[in-house]
Design a protein around this motif. Structure first.
Motif, PDB file in Angstrom:
ATOM      1  N   ALA A 216     -19.919   9.651  -6.685  1.00  0.00           N
ATOM      2  CA  ALA A 216     -19.108   8.793  -7.389  1.00  0.00           C
ATOM      3  C   ALA A 216     -19.464   8.075  -8.535  1.00  0.00           C
TER       4      ALA A 216
ATOM      5  N   VAL B 166     -17.982   7.599 -12.184  1.00  0.00           N
ATOM      6  CA  VAL B 166     -17.758   6.469 -12.642  1.00  0.00           C
ATOM      7  C   VAL B 166     -18.363   6.207 -14.082  1.00  0.00           C
TER       8      VAL B 166
ATOM      9  N   THR C 297     -16.268   8.692 -16.430  1.00  0.00           N
ATOM     10  CA  THR C 297     -15.000   7.947 -16.683  1.00  0.00           C
ATOM     11  C   THR C 297     -15.160   6.945 -17.749  1.00  0.00           C
ATOM     12  N   THR C 298     -16.002   5.953 -17.425  1.00  0.00           N
ATOM     13  CA  THR C 298     -16.502   4.752 -18.365  1.00  0.00           C
ATOM     14  C   THR C 298     -16.413   5.205 -19.820  1.00  0.00           C
TER      15      THR C 298
ATOM     16  N   ALA D 284     -21.725   0.840  -9.928  1.00  0.00           N
ATOM     17  CA  ALA D 284     -21.098   1.316  -9.000  1.00  0.00           C
ATOM     18  C   ALA D 284     -22.005   1.889  -7.856  1.00  0.00           C
TER      19      ALA D 284
ATOM     20  N   PHE E 260     -11.941   5.823  -4.331  1.00  0.00           N
ATOM     21  CA  PHE E 260     -11.104   6.304  -5.577  1.00  0.00           C
ATOM     22  C   PHE E 260     -10.209   5.430  -6.047  1.00  0.00           C
TER      23      PHE E 260
ATOM     24  N   LEU F  23     -11.157   3.103  -8.365  1.00  0.00           N
ATOM     25  CA  LEU F  23     -11.743   3.555  -9.809  1.00  0.00           C
ATOM     26  C   LEU F  23     -10.244   3.763 -10.325  1.00  0.00           C
ATOM     27  N   GLN F  24      -9.036   4.350  -9.570  1.00  0.00           N
ATOM     28  CA  GLN F  24      -7.781   4.666 -10.224  1.00  0.00           C
ATOM     29  C   GLN F  24      -7.485   3.451 -10.677  1.00  0.00           C
TER      30      GLN F  24
ATOM     31  N   ALA G 274      -8.973   0.740 -11.692  1.00  0.00           N
ATOM     32  CA  ALA G 274      -9.686   0.344 -13.050  1.00  0.00           C
ATOM     33  C   ALA G 274      -9.134   1.205 -14.191  1.00  0.00           C
ATOM     34  N   THR G 275      -9.037   2.536 -13.989  1.00  0.00           N
ATOM     35  CA  THR G 275      -8.516   3.134 -15.163  1.00  0.00           C
ATOM     36  C   THR G 275      -7.074   3.232 -15.541  1.00  0.00           C
TER      37      THR G 275
ATOM     38  N   PHE H  72      -6.498   9.775  -9.610  1.00  0.00           N
ATOM     39  CA  PHE H  72      -7.719   9.524 -10.490  1.00  0.00           C
ATOM     40  C   PHE H  72      -7.886  10.920 -11.187  1.00  0.00           C
TER      41      PHE H  72
END
Length: 422
Positions: free
Chosen positions: A188, A192, A195-196, A235, A258, A261-262, A264-265, A345
């Motif tokens: 993960a 992260v 994705t970031t 993370a 997840f 993370l979802q 935040a996205t 995600f």
């Protein structure tokens, strides 16, 4: 009351109406999968999106915008008299007014039916209607329209493919591993970080560009990679120290991580959406305001956007989200396929990456089409039976209908308005 004042007042109403419909239909791009997966409640999603969309629109909404969307109609055509002897600048003001109303009417219908459509394509279609009525078919840049039509296929296919591949990788590396919790803690942080980095690059080239010139590519990529590494390390530390004792089912832990993370996205997408798509409402409105201030005597390719217009646009988006946003959120989150945090995600990541790549290549692409393609992609990874094909067909039909219907409505309104005012 003079004709000029009437046009301005109706344009203000039309701009607010368009912003309302953008909020009602388009904000599902950010929050639909999060609600569908259970990562956020509908009320929490609406509250978060309202704050972030308004902040993005007001803080980073473009201070200068194109008079007419996407270069579909050549502005210089309006500098002289119209084809029937009308005053060109007044004709342009009426055209922008009717484009706003025509686009918003189509978005209202699509939202009522719960169908996610492209607000950008809607305003483009409305402008096509104005251009054809004003100058015939020569008044429309059909080459640019061809690129937009091509994006109807490119957007969902690219988004769906990336989402599909992302979910296969997560399913193979985490969900089907012998120890899903250990696999999540191991992989993960890399997800992260990547994705970031994608989100930072999108922020630079899709949101910050509204206010400042984009930095050199190497600098932007380096900054995005650096931020991604830092966030990924943080993370990893969070995951290593996270408690797993209360999760009797290891998959509950995976989905919970997840879900964070979802969320935040989704928050990032909402902020960036407010910064970018508010232009679909305030661009034509700003054109009318600019024309009014010059006494309808001067036509400009680009116009300034006063702060109060950005506030009106941001407020309209929030209004639409709060009153009608639940309809399209339900479609994206529940009606296409079953969404879990891992699937949600992947759909968001696939859409964000596709939009970033396409934008960097100068390809016109719809965020709505891309995200819906991502949702279809993660559903297809479960097998064709996991997809609600009836809903998919209805969505595709609405995409095909967007440009011609918006064009037809705006053209009809334009003919009536010209008969009344000119």
């Amino acid at each position: 009351m003079s004709v000029g004042v009437i046009i301005l007042v109706v344009a203000l109403i039309g701009g607010l109406y368009m912003a309302w419909m953008i909020g009602a239909n388009d904000v599902a791009n950010a929050m639909g999968t999060s609600v569908g997966s259970g990562a956020l409640t509908l009320l929490a999603a609406i509250a978060l999106a309202a704050v972030l969309e308004f902040a993005g629109a007001v803080l980073l909404g473009s201070s200068v915008t194109e008079t007419i969307s996407k270069g579909i109609v050549e502005i210089s055509l309006f500098e002289a008299t119209g084809p029937w002897g009308e005053d060109g600048p007044v004709l342009l003001a009426l055209g922008m007014l009717c484009a706003l109303l025509g686009s918003a009417v189509w978005l209202h219908l699509a939202t009522h039916l719960g169908l996610p459509v492209s607000t950008t394509h809607s305003i483009v279609g409305a402008v096509v209607g104005v251009g054809v009525v004003s100058f015939g078919f020569r008044g429309v840049a059909w080459g640019e329209m061809g690129r937009i039509v091509a994006s109807w296929v490119v957007s969902p296919v690219m988004g769906g493919l990336l989402a599909y591949l992302s979910f296969l990788a997560i399913r193979q590396g985490i969900l089907r591993s012998a120890d899903p919790i250990a696999a999540t803690k191991r992989f993960a942080p890399y997800l992260v970080a990547v994705t970031t980095a994608v989100m930072v690059l999108s922020f630079i080239y899709k949101a910050l560009k509204n206010r400042w010139e984009a930095p050199p590519v190497l600098l932007a990529v380096g900054a995005a990679a650096g931020v991604g590494v830092v966030v990924g390390v943080l993370a990893g530390a969070f995951l290593r120290n996270s408690t797993t004792a209360r999760f009797t089912n290891p998959y509950d832990y995976v989905e919970r991580m997840f879900a964070l993370l979802q969320i935040a996205t989704a928050c990032f997408v909402a902020f960036a959406h407010g910064a970018n798509d508010v232009a679909n409402a305030v661009g034509p409105l700003a054109a009318v305001v600019s024309l009014y201030r010059t006494g309808y005597a001067e036509v400009a390719t680009t116009v300034g956007v006063p702060f109060w217009i950005l506030v009106l646009g941001g407020g309209g988006i929030v209004l639409g989200l709060a009153t009608l946003g639940y309809k399209v959120i339900a479609t994206i989150g529940r009606e296409i396929t079953e969404i879990t945090p891992t699937r949600g995600f992947c759909a968001e990541f696939g859409a964000a990456t596709t939009v970033l790549v396409a934008s960097s290549l100068g390809l016109p692409i719809s965020t709505t089409h891309t995200l819906v393609g991502g949702v279809i992609g993660v559903g297809f990874a479960q097998g064709i039976g996991a997809l609600n094909l009836s809903m998919v067909r209805n969505i595709v039909r609405s995409w095909i209908a967007t440009v011609p219907v918006a064009a037809g409505v705006s053209a009809l309104l334009f003919v009536l308005a010209r008969a009344i005012f000119l």
